[in-house]
Design a protein around this motif. Structure first.
Motif, short mmCIF file in Angstrom:
data_model
loop_
_atom_site.label_atom_id
_atom_site.label_comp_id
_atom_site.label_asym_id
_atom_site.label_seq_id
_atom_site.Cartn_x
_atom_site.Cartn_y
_atom_site.Cartn_z
N ILE A 105 0.84 -1.20 0.00
CA ILE A 105 0.00 0.00 0.00
C ILE A 105 0.88 1.25 0.00
O ILE A 105 0.61 2.21 -0.74
CB ILE A 105 -0.98 -0.01 1.20
N GLY A 106 1.94 1.24 0.80
CA GLY A 106 2.87 2.37 0.82
C GLY A 106 3.50 2.61 -0.54
O GLY A 106 3.62 3.76 -0.99
N TYR A 107 3.88 1.54 -1.20
CA TYR A 107 4.45 1.65 -2.55
C TYR A 107 3.42 2.27 -3.51
O TYR A 107 3.75 3.14 -4.30
CB TYR A 107 4.88 0.28 -3.07
N GLU A 108 2.18 1.81 -3.43
CA GLU A 108 1.14 2.34 -4.32
C GLU A 108 0.91 3.82 -4.07
O GLU A 108 0.76 4.59 -5.02
CB GLU A 108 -0.17 1.57 -4.12
N GLY A 111 3.43 5.81 -5.70
CA GLY A 111 3.49 5.63 -7.14
C GLY A 111 4.60 4.68 -7.59
O GLY A 111 5.02 4.70 -8.74
N LYS A 112 5.07 3.84 -6.67
CA LYS A 112 6.12 2.88 -6.97
C LYS A 112 5.52 1.49 -7.17
O LYS A 112 4.38 1.23 -6.77
CB LYS A 112 7.17 2.81 -5.85
N SER A 113 6.32 0.61 -7.74
CA SER A 113 5.89 -0.79 -7.91
C SER A 113 7.05 -1.70 -7.55
O SER A 113 8.20 -1.42 -7.92
CB SER A 113 5.47 -1.04 -9.35
N ILE A 114 6.76 -2.76 -6.85
CA ILE A 114 7.80 -3.73 -6.50
C ILE A 114 8.37 -4.38 -7.75
O ILE A 114 9.52 -4.80 -7.77
CB ILE A 114 7.28 -4.80 -5.50
N ASP A 115 7.60 -4.42 -8.82
CA ASP A 115 8.05 -5.03 -10.07
C ASP A 115 9.07 -4.17 -10.79
O ASP A 115 9.73 -4.65 -11.72
CB ASP A 115 6.85 -5.33 -10.97
N ASP A 116 9.23 -2.90 -10.39
CA ASP A 116 10.21 -2.01 -11.02
C ASP A 116 11.61 -2.23 -10.49
O ASP A 116 12.56 -1.69 -11.03
CB ASP A 116 9.82 -0.54 -10.79
#
Length: 117
Positions: A105-108, A111-116
């Motif tokens: 949720i923090g990443y979202e 505006g970040k993604s773990i897949d990046d």
């Protein structure tokens, strides 16, 4: 610990990407290690390994009477440690997935993604 949490297979596989390291320490001849061994079996599932190839799973088999210990480290550096004789594997897994969900949720929100990564 939460009870009766239901997370889909796809969601739990995605959330495992937020875990960077799992350490499990146990004496295989000690009856208190059942949940630690079960959790170790679960985190080694093929779907988690494929989803997170960078995940380090460390197993420390000891011959001492120390209580079994399970430690998770997340991509943000936070850690969760369990004296696993106090929990069943499902309770630890649910807690870990909730912690990973909070990071997700923090990443979202950022505006970040773990897949990046």
């Amino acid at each position: 610990m939460p009870g009766a949490l239901k997370i889909s297979r796809n969601a739990s596989t995605h959330l495992f990407k937020y875990i960077s390291r799992v350490e499990v320490k146990f004496n295989p001849f000690d009856s208190r290690t059942r949940s630690a061994r079960e959790l170790l079996r679960q985190v080694q599932a093929e779907r988690f390994v494929k989803a997170n190839p960078k995940l380090k799973i460390m197993t420390n088999v000891v011959a001492t009477a120390d209580p079994p210990l399970v430690k998770f480290e997340f991509v943000d550096g936070t850690q969760r440690t369990y004296d696993s004789q106090q929990y069943v594997a499902k309770e630890m897994m649910e807690d870990i997935l909730l912690a990973a969900n909070a990071i997700d949720i923090g990443y979202e929100l950022e505006g970040k993604s773990i897949d990046d990564k």
